[in-house]
Structure formats: C-alpha cells, structure tokens
Design a protein around this motif. Structure first.
Motif, mmCIF file in Angstrom:
data_model
loop_
_atom_site.group_PDB
_atom_site.id
_atom_site.type_symbol
_atom_site.label_atom_id
_atom_site.label_comp_id
_atom_site.label_asym_id
_atom_site.label_seq_id
_atom_site.Cartn_x
_atom_site.Cartn_y
_atom_site.Cartn_z
ATOM 1 N N THR A 239 0.812 -1.220 0.000
ATOM 2 C CA THR A 239 0.000 0.000 0.000
ATOM 3 C C THR A 239 0.847 1.272 0.000
ATOM 4 O OG1 THR A 239 -0.138 -0.025 2.421
ATOM 5 C CG2 THR A 239 -1.894 -1.148 1.198
ATOM 6 N N ALA A 240 2.149 1.152 0.202
ATOM 7 C CA ALA A 240 2.996 2.348 0.263
ATOM 8 C C ALA A 240 2.948 3.171 -1.024
ATOM 9 C CB ALA A 240 4.431 1.960 0.612
ATOM 10 N N PRO A 241 3.087 2.559 -2.219
ATOM 11 C CA PRO A 241 2.989 3.366 -3.438
ATOM 12 C C PRO A 241 1.607 3.998 -3.623
ATOM 13 C CG PRO A 241 3.984 1.227 -3.899
ATOM 14 C CD PRO A 241 3.416 1.158 -2.518
ATOM 15 N N LEU A 242 0.572 3.286 -3.203
ATOM 16 C CA LEU A 242 -0.792 3.805 -3.365
ATOM 17 C C LEU A 242 -1.022 5.013 -2.468
ATOM 18 C CD1 LEU A 242 -2.781 0.437 -3.406
ATOM 19 C CD2 LEU A 242 -1.552 1.592 -5.257
ATOM 20 N N LEU A 243 -0.475 4.954 -1.258
ATOM 21 C CA LEU A 243 -0.602 6.094 -0.363
ATOM 22 C C LEU A 243 0.143 7.301 -0.906
ATOM 23 C CD1 LEU A 243 -1.796 7.033 2.318
ATOM 24 C CD2 LEU A 243 0.302 6.260 3.443
ATOM 25 N N ALA A 244 1.289 7.055 -1.538
ATOM 26 C CA ALA A 244 2.039 8.151 -2.156
ATOM 27 C C ALA A 244 1.234 8.787 -3.280
ATOM 28 C CB ALA A 244 3.379 7.634 -2.679
ATOM 29 N N VAL A 245 0.624 7.954 -4.105
ATOM 30 C CA VAL A 245 -0.215 8.468 -5.203
ATOM 31 C C VAL A 245 -1.366 9.293 -4.652
ATOM 32 C CG1 VAL A 245 -1.817 7.770 -7.026
ATOM 33 C CG2 VAL A 245 0.411 6.643 -6.820
ATOM 34 N N LEU A 246 -2.002 8.786 -3.601
ATOM 35 C CA LEU A 246 -3.162 9.465 -3.020
ATOM 36 C C LEU A 246 -2.769 10.793 -2.385
ATOM 37 C CD1 LEU A 246 -6.211 9.061 -2.495
ATOM 38 C CD2 LEU A 246 -5.595 7.972 -0.327
ATOM 39 N N MET A 247 -1.694 10.795 -1.611
ATOM 40 C CA MET A 247 -1.308 12.010 -0.891
ATOM 41 C C MET A 247 -0.729 13.079 -1.818
ATOM 42 S SD MET A 247 0.331 10.521 2.662
ATOM 43 C CE MET A 247 0.592 12.180 3.331
ATOM 44 N N LEU A 248 0.107 12.654 -2.764
ATOM 45 C CA LEU A 248 0.761 13.624 -3.647
ATOM 46 C C LEU A 248 -0.106 14.015 -4.835
ATOM 47 C CD1 LEU A 248 4.336 12.038 -3.655
ATOM 48 C CD2 LEU A 248 3.577 14.058 -2.391
ATOM 49 N N PRO A 250 -4.444 13.486 -5.606
ATOM 50 C CA PRO A 250 -5.742 14.099 -5.288
ATOM 51 C C PRO A 250 -5.787 14.898 -3.991
ATOM 52 C CG PRO A 250 -6.021 11.815 -5.976
ATOM 53 C CD PRO A 250 -4.545 12.030 -5.816
ATOM 54 N N LEU A 251 -5.040 14.472 -2.964
ATOM 55 C CA LEU A 251 -5.118 15.165 -1.677
ATOM 56 C C LEU A 251 -4.235 16.411 -1.626
ATOM 57 C CD1 LEU A 251 -5.219 12.142 0.800
ATOM 58 C CD2 LEU A 251 -7.104 13.395 -0.259
ATOM 59 N N GLY A 252 -3.317 16.553 -2.557
ATOM 60 C CA GLY A 252 -2.566 17.801 -2.706
ATOM 61 C C GLY A 252 -1.487 18.065 -1.672
ATOM 62 N N PHE A 253 -0.953 17.040 -1.033
ATOM 63 C CA PHE A 253 0.147 17.268 -0.094
ATOM 64 C C PHE A 253 1.433 17.565 -0.859
ATOM 65 C CE2 PHE A 253 -2.720 14.744 2.617
ATOM 66 C CZ PHE A 253 -2.695 15.525 3.771
ATOM 67 N N ALA A 254 2.233 18.474 -0.316
ATOM 68 C CA ALA A 254 3.533 18.787 -0.907
ATOM 69 C C ALA A 254 4.504 17.645 -0.629
ATOM 70 C CB ALA A 254 4.077 20.086 -0.321
ATOM 71 N N PRO A 255 5.530 17.469 -1.485
ATOM 72 C CA PRO A 255 6.503 16.400 -1.244
ATOM 73 C C PRO A 255 7.141 16.456 0.142
ATOM 74 C CG PRO A 255 6.769 17.268 -3.459
ATOM 75 C CD PRO A 255 5.764 18.150 -2.771
ATOM 76 N N TRP A 256 7.413 17.665 0.651
ATOM 77 C CA TRP A 256 8.043 17.751 1.970
ATOM 78 C C TRP A 256 7.086 17.278 3.063
ATOM 79 C CZ3 TRP A 256 6.116 20.546 6.032
ATOM 80 C CH2 TRP A 256 5.200 21.558 5.750
ATOM 81 N N GLN A 257 5.786 17.527 2.867
ATOM 82 C CA GLN A 257 4.803 17.047 3.837
ATOM 83 C C GLN A 257 4.720 15.521 3.817
ATOM 84 O OE1 GLN A 257 1.543 19.470 2.252
ATOM 85 N NE2 GLN A 257 1.397 20.493 4.251
ATOM 86 N N TYR A 258 4.771 14.969 2.606
ATOM 87 C CA TYR A 258 4.754 13.511 2.471
ATOM 88 C C TYR A 258 5.976 12.895 3.157
ATOM 89 C CZ TYR A 258 5.148 8.930 0.275
ATOM 90 O OH TYR A 258 5.282 7.583 0.053
ATOM 91 N N GLY A 312 -5.331 15.667 8.240
ATOM 92 C CA GLY A 312 -5.028 14.478 7.446
ATOM 93 C C GLY A 312 -3.573 14.071 7.586
ATOM 94 N N LEU A 313 -2.688 15.070 7.586
ATOM 95 C CA LEU A 313 -1.262 14.785 7.784
ATOM 96 C C LEU A 313 -1.016 14.207 9.173
ATOM 97 C CD1 LEU A 313 1.558 15.097 6.480
ATOM 98 C CD2 LEU A 313 1.710 17.333 7.592
ATOM 99 N N ALA A 314 -1.691 14.766 10.172
ATOM 100 C CA ALA A 314 -1.544 14.268 11.537
ATOM 101 C C ALA A 314 -2.059 12.833 11.655
ATOM 102 C CB ALA A 314 -2.299 15.181 12.507
#
Length: 411
Positions: A239-248, A250-258, A312-314
């Motif tokens: 699930t790690a790659p899928l979470l990266a796709v989701l966060m970076l 549709p959810l719009g997190f910046a790479p540093w936040q990820y 969401g980040l928390a």
C-alpha cells in the motif's frame, strides 16, 4: 554490559559494521531511481521495474547461495558480500563519471546488491548467534533494530542534502564507502570461527535449497510466525505506493509534507526497540509477541481515511507512529526467537528462505494491489489491505513460546 548481559567486544564490531552498512543504504535511498529519472530520463514504468525486478531476481539468485553459506565460515562470506556490493555500486559511479551509465547496468547492479543483501543477512544471523550468548540475543537484536530505525531517520535527509549539493551519484559513493567500513568492522572481529562440518558429505544436494522452508514449516511455533510476518509485511509495503499516489495527487500534499509524514514516525522505531527487552522480561515472550503482533496489524486501516490538510497529515503520522512502534517491539523478539528455534546447521538456509519469501511476497502483493487500485481506486485498495491485516493475528502462534535456546555448537 546491557541489562546485566555482556555482549562482548566482537559483537561491538559486528554492530558497528551493521550500522555503517545500514546508514549508507539509507543515505543512498532512491539513488538509483533518481539516476534513472534525472540522468537517463526514464519514466515510471522503468523506475518501477528497477525496484521490482531487481528485488525479485536478486532473491532468486540468492536462493542457491543459502546452502553454500551454511557450510562456510560466515565472516569471510560477509566480507565478500560487502566487497561485492561495494564494487557493484562503485561501478555505477564510475560509469556515471565516464558518461557510460545505462539502464541495463542499474538493473544488473540492483540484482547483484539484492542477492548480496540476502546472503549477507543469512551469514550475519549465524554469526550473531555464535558471538552472543543466548541470554544476550534479545539485547543484541534490539540494538540492531534501533540502529535500523536511527538510520531510517537520519539517512534520507542526509542523502537529500548530498543530492542537492553534489547530485545523486554522491550518495552512491557514500553507499560504496559504507560497505568498505562494514567489511573493516567484520574483519576486526577476533573470535575464532571454526569451519562448519557438513554431515551429509561433500557437495550440495538439490534438496538443500528447500531445507530452510522445511525447517520453518515443520516448526509449530515458527511456521505461524513466518506466515504472519510475510503477509503483514507484504500488505503494508503493497500500500505504500498507493498512499504516495493518493497524498501527492488528489489530496494535494507537498513532497516535503509527504516525507515528514513518514520520517517523524520512525522515531517510534527507537522507542519500540528499546522497550522490547524490558517488556519480555516482565511479561514473557509469548505475551509480547502476540500483543505487539496484534497491535501492529490494527493501525494501517486508518490510512484509508486520510484527507487533505493538517488533520489528514496528523492522521498519517499518528497511524505510522503506532504501527512502527509496535513493529519495532515485535521484530527483535521474533528475530531472537527464530535464532533460538533454528539449529546452527540450518540458520543460513532458514534466513535465506525467510528473506526470499518476504521479498517475493512484497513484489507480488505490490503488483496485485496496483491492479486493485486501478479497478477500485487507491483509497479503496488501501482500505482493503487494512481490513485483511486485521485478520492476520489469527496466524500468530497460540502455544507457549519458550525462551530456551537451541544448543550452540559453532563457537
């Protein structure tokens, strides 16, 4: 001395070698994908192949090396694997300097490093059992686990700084140097290591390739632990790659936040690894293995509810912190118990079989969950993995886990 148990100077050298190699690996984390993207201008398919094919083929190459390692002195094997990894990784830096680097070379080096990693790990497990008395093995495993998480916290930021200053090849050079330092530490171990005796006579039999799995599956306690560990690790990594796709995406997190979402929770690894021995001393192996094994499976389902913004980040950080802390308690206890349940003449084959199965399961489940995400969506695929993880504690052993060690005959 650690908790009244002397681990000895030789273990200190083994620990230092492990720390050097692990830190170098994490400093160079994602160096090959970065080179493939920024230097060779490859796309996502090639980068994914670099990770998946390298690990899968490397595991296949390492399989026949298990019986070969079993009946040889382990420290020379470990030094040889360090030198092989150093030469392979260094060849990338040389090719880059000569402007001759190609994708095929990155793929071959990935295979060589993956095979050498598994072989080194199998030999080091046998070496640790020979160097450390039974009562000190949990302390030793906890120190190695703590070192892993320390390198996980420190390595990627250091590597990122090196990439920003000098480019991705700088981290490749650090990785090569770390293997030299590891080999130097192993060479400094002074204890005598007798050559293992092959009871079956000279030559490797075809059946020896399966001896590790036969031992694992024949053990009423080791078998469920093996199945549980392989399935849990596979589902988490899938699930790690899928979470990266989701966060970076549709959810719009910046790479540093990820990056922050996964870097800070690694501190839980330090906490969990330090707690493992006192928890076992107070509650016993069975209760600690079962409780930490159950708890580490409870958290990932929460990742399906990640949402935009600070909360969401928390949420991601809280889930990862709880997961890593529980896993860091579980892993050294499992590693110690695995050594105690494995005779000396089967350690290398058992650890090779375990690593090969783990890598194969991660590769297979990652590919399968990628297909599920394409059909269901990444959030739904993450949630499905979380629900399946809730059932994995059923695989944990129910019978009493004994802390007694198998007889050491190779000191």
């Amino acid at each position: 001395m650690a908790g009244g148990v002397s681990l000895g100077r030789d273990f200190g050298w083994l620990w230092a070698a492990y720390a050097a190699g692990t830190l170098g690996t994490w400093v160079a984390f994602n160096a090959f994908p970065l080179l493939a993207i920024t230097v060779l201008h490859k796309g996502s398919a090639e980068v994914a192949a670099l990770a998946a094919v390298g690990a899968a083929v490397g595991a296949a190459v390492a399989l026949p090396l298990g019986p070969w390692v079993e009946f040889r002195r382990k420290r020379p094997v470990m030094i040889a694997m360090d030198l092989v990894r150093c030469a392979a990784v260094l060849s990338v830096a040389v090719a880059y300097a000569l402007d001759r680097l190609g994708f095929a070379q990155l793929l071959v080096v990935s295979v060589v490093v993956a095979a050498a990693d598994i072989t080194f790990g199998a030999a080091s497990g046998a070496c640790l059992k020979a160097l450390v008395p039974a009562e000190g093995r949990l302390v030793a495993q906890a120190r190695l686990e703590s070192t892993t998480w320390t390198a996980t916290v420190l390595g990627p930021p250091l590597g990122g700084a090196l990439v920003a200053l000098l480019g991705p090849v700088a981290t490749v050079l650090v990785d090569a140097l770390s293997y030299l330092l590891s080999a130097t530490g192993i060479r400094a171990i002074k204890g005598r290591e007798p050559r293992p005796v092959r009871k079956e006579g000279p030559g490797m039999r075809a059946g020896e390739l399966l001896e590790g799995w036969r031992h694992i599956l024949a053990q009423p306690v080791l078998r469920p632990l093996f199945l549980n560990a392989v399935l849990v690790n596979g589902l988490i990594m899938a699930t790690a790659p899928l979470l990266a796709v989701l966060m970076l995406g549709p959810l719009g997190f910046a790479p540093w936040q990820y990056g922050l979402a996964f870097a800070v929770p690694c501190l839980g690894g330090l906490v969990g690894s330090r707690l493992s021995r006192p928890l076992v001393a107070r509650y016993g192996r069975q209760r600690v293995l079962w409780t930490s094994g159950v708890l580490r499976a409870c958290w990932p389902v929460g990742l399906a509810f990640v949402h935009p913004g600070v909360t969401g980040l928390a949420l991601v950080m809280a889930v990862e912190l709880a997961l890593i802390t529980c896993a860091a308690v579980f892993t050294p206890v499992l590693a110690t118990h695995r050594l105690d349940l494995t005779p000396n003449d089967r350690i290398a084959r058992t650890l090779t079989a375990w690593s090969v199965t783990a890598k194969a399961s991660v590769a297979g489940l990652t590919a399968l969950w990628g297909l599920l995400a394409a059909v269901l969506g990444p959030r739904e695929a993450i949630g499905l993995a979380g629900v399946l993880l809730l059932a994995t504690p059923l695989l944990l052993p129910r019978e009493k886990v004994r802390a007694t060690a198998s007889v050491d005959t190779c000191k």
